[in-house]
Design a protein around this motif. Sequence first.
Motif, mmCIF file in Angstrom:
data_model
loop_
_atom_site.group_PDB
_atom_site.id
_atom_site.type_symbol
_atom_site.label_atom_id
_atom_site.label_comp_id
_atom_site.label_asym_id
_atom_site.label_seq_id
_atom_site.Cartn_x
_atom_site.Cartn_y
_atom_site.Cartn_z
ATOM 1 N N MET A 310 37.473 82.830 27.248
ATOM 2 C CA MET A 310 37.970 82.862 25.877
ATOM 3 C C MET A 310 36.879 83.329 24.915
ATOM 4 N N LEU A 311 35.634 82.915 25.176
ATOM 5 C CA LEU A 311 34.505 83.260 24.321
ATOM 6 C C LEU A 311 33.607 84.255 25.051
ATOM 7 N N ASP A 312 32.290 84.149 24.882
ATOM 8 C CA ASP A 312 31.389 85.106 25.517
ATOM 9 C C ASP A 312 31.320 84.941 27.031
ATOM 10 N N ASP A 313 31.324 83.681 27.504
ATOM 11 C CA ASP A 313 31.285 83.411 28.937
ATOM 12 C C ASP A 313 31.897 82.034 29.178
ATOM 13 N N PHE A 314 31.997 81.638 30.447
ATOM 14 C CA PHE A 314 32.702 80.402 30.763
ATOM 15 C C PHE A 314 31.904 79.161 30.383
ATOM 16 N N ASN A 315 30.578 79.254 30.266
ATOM 17 C CA ASN A 315 29.848 78.094 29.786
ATOM 18 C C ASN A 315 30.135 77.863 28.317
ATOM 19 N N GLY A 316 30.275 78.947 27.558
ATOM 20 C CA GLY A 316 30.692 78.806 26.169
ATOM 21 C C GLY A 316 32.066 78.175 26.057
ATOM 22 N N ASP A 317 32.997 78.580 26.950
ATOM 23 C CA ASP A 317 34.331 77.983 26.961
ATOM 24 C C ASP A 317 34.261 76.489 27.244
ATOM 25 N N LEU A 318 33.448 76.110 28.242
ATOM 26 C CA LEU A 318 33.345 74.702 28.624
ATOM 27 C C LEU A 318 32.822 73.864 27.471
ATOM 28 N N ARG A 319 31.783 74.334 26.820
ATOM 29 C CA ARG A 319 31.143 73.560 25.755
ATOM 30 C C ARG A 319 31.993 73.528 24.488
ATOM 31 N N GLN A 320 32.720 74.598 24.237
ATOM 32 C CA GLN A 320 33.511 74.669 23.014
ATOM 33 C C GLN A 320 34.885 74.030 23.170
ATOM 34 N N SER A 321 35.527 74.244 24.336
ATOM 35 C CA SER A 321 36.940 73.874 24.484
ATOM 36 C C SER A 321 37.198 72.777 25.501
ATOM 37 N N GLY A 322 36.303 72.582 26.473
ATOM 38 C CA GLY A 322 36.506 71.560 27.490
ATOM 39 C C GLY A 322 37.262 72.080 28.701
ATOM 40 N N ILE A 323 37.252 71.282 29.769
ATOM 41 C CA ILE A 323 37.800 71.713 31.048
ATOM 42 C C ILE A 323 39.313 71.917 30.988
ATOM 43 N N ASP A 324 40.035 71.025 30.330
ATOM 44 C CA ASP A 324 41.497 71.138 30.317
ATOM 45 C C ASP A 324 41.953 72.451 29.688
ATOM 46 N N GLU A 325 41.346 72.813 28.572
ATOM 47 C CA GLU A 325 41.739 74.069 27.931
ATOM 48 C C GLU A 325 41.294 75.265 28.770
ATOM 49 N N MET A 326 40.144 75.139 29.437
ATOM 50 C CA MET A 326 39.719 76.208 30.343
ATOM 51 C C MET A 326 40.749 76.427 31.445
ATOM 52 N N ARG A 327 41.223 75.338 32.039
ATOM 53 C CA ARG A 327 42.197 75.456 33.121
ATOM 54 C C ARG A 327 43.492 76.092 32.634
ATOM 55 N N SER A 328 43.927 75.731 31.446
ATOM 56 C CA SER A 328 45.144 76.333 30.895
ATOM 57 C C SER A 328 44.951 77.831 30.680
ATOM 58 N N HIS A 329 43.757 78.221 30.261
ATOM 59 C CA HIS A 329 43.458 79.634 30.045
ATOM 60 C C HIS A 329 43.348 80.394 31.370
ATOM 61 N N LEU A 330 42.815 79.738 32.403
ATOM 62 C CA LEU A 330 42.589 80.397 33.688
ATOM 63 C C LEU A 330 43.858 80.492 34.533
ATOM 64 N N ARG A 331 44.762 79.539 34.398
ATOM 65 C CA ARG A 331 45.942 79.471 35.268
ATOM 66 C C ARG A 331 46.684 80.810 35.377
ATOM 67 N N PRO A 332 47.047 81.464 34.266
ATOM 68 C CA PRO A 332 47.786 82.722 34.409
ATOM 69 C C PRO A 332 46.960 83.873 34.980
ATOM 70 N N GLN A 333 45.639 83.696 35.073
ATOM 71 C CA GLN A 333 44.797 84.744 35.644
ATOM 72 C C GLN A 333 44.675 84.625 37.165
ATOM 73 N N LEU A 334 45.145 83.506 37.723
ATOM 74 C CA LEU A 334 45.073 83.274 39.165
ATOM 75 C C LEU A 334 46.341 83.769 39.843
ATOM 76 N N LEU A 335 46.190 84.201 41.095
ATOM 77 C CA LEU A 335 47.381 84.497 41.879
ATOM 78 C C LEU A 335 48.145 83.191 42.115
ATOM 79 N N PRO A 336 49.472 83.221 42.065
ATOM 80 C CA PRO A 336 50.240 81.980 42.267
ATOM 81 C C PRO A 336 49.887 81.251 43.552
ATOM 82 N N VAL A 337 49.561 82.001 44.618
ATOM 83 C CA VAL A 337 49.241 81.357 45.888
ATOM 84 C C VAL A 337 47.962 80.525 45.799
#
Length: 348
Positions: A310-337
Motif C-alpha cells: 500500500m505504501l513504499d514497502d511492506f514494512n511501511g504497511d506493517l507499521r502504518q496499517s497493521g497485519i490485519d489490513e495488510m492481509r486484506s490488501h494482499l488477499r486479492p493479489q494471491l492465487l485462490p489456491v
Amino acid sequence: MDSPAADLSQKLSREAEAVCRHYLSKGRKHGNYWVVGDVENTPGRSLYVRLTGPTRGKGAAGKWTDAATGEHGDLLDLIAANLNLSTLRDTLEEARRFLSLPRPEPPARQRQESAPQGSPEAARRLWAMGQPIGGTLAERYLSARGLQGIRSVSALRFHPNCYYWREDAGADDPPNAWPALLAKVTDTAGTLTGVHRTWLDPQTSSKAPLDPNRKAMGNLLGHAVRFGSPTDILAVGEGLETMFSLKLALAGMPIAAALSGNHLAAFDPPADLHRLYIAIDNDEAGQAAFDALTDRFADRELHLLPLRPMLDDFNGDLRQSGIDEMRSHLRPQLLPVDVPTLLAAETD
C-alpha cells in the motif's frame, strides 16, 4: 571419516526420545514423533521430531521440522536453538555432556590464515562469531520496526562489535566498530555464500549514523537471506525488513530477501518451484526487478506473480496499517489456491 559433529548427531539420534524429554519437556510423544510448540520448548503442536529411523540420511531419527516457521535440522541444531548456543564448539560440548562423553583431545594449534576481505570465507568466519539475536540490540531494532516473534530465526545473528571499514579511512585512523545485525545469505542448497550487515546505534536501537549503514560481503549474486523451506511456492523481494513483514502477514509463505533491486533481478529460484511471488517496492527499482525476472523466466514453466504494498514497502504497511489490513490488501493479489495456506493465520 565422519566429522565430530556428524558423529555426535548420530549418537544423539539413537537417544532421540531422551533428548526430547530433556530439552523439550513441555512436549509429548505422539506415535513415532515428539510434538511441541517450538525449539524454545513452548507448549504446542508446531514442531515435531522423528523418534525412530536410521541414524543418518532420509527419515533419520532426530530430524525435526517446525511447521509454523519452516525451520528444520537435526538434534544438534535443536540443542543449539533451544539453549541459544552461538558456536558449534559450545553445541558439541553440550551434546557430549548430555551423552556423558569425555572431551576430545584438543588438536595442535595452527595459525589461521586471514581470509581475503569481503570473500565468502571471510563471511563464514564473521557468521561464526555471531550470536542468537534474542535479548540483543538486534532484537530491539527489529521490534522497533514492528517485527515481533522472530528471535529464533536461524538466518539472523548479532555481532556486538562488528568492524566497519570506511572507504575514506587513512592508514593511521583507528578501527571503527559498531554492533550489527547479521543476515545469512545462502544458495538454494542452504550453503552460506555471504553475510549482510546492518550496523546499529546502541543509544537509539535504530541504524547507526554511518553512510552506508548496510553492507554485504561474500557472493550474493543469485542468492538470498531465506526464512522457511519452499515447497512449490516462494516469495522474494529486496530488504530484510520488508520481507519479514510480509512473512508476518502471510505466515505460510516461505520468503527470500535478495537485499537490493539489482540482486532481486538476478535471483535464482529453486528448480522445482511452481509459483514465485515477487514483492515489489513502490519505486522504479522494484518494478525494474520484476520486469527483469519476467523476461528471464519467460520460457520457463514458472508462474511469476507481483505483490504490491500500500505504501513504499511492506514494512511501511506493517507499521502504518497493521497485519490485519495488510492481509486484506494482499488477499486479492494471491492465487485462490494459495489463500487457505498463506492466510491460515487469520483463523488461528
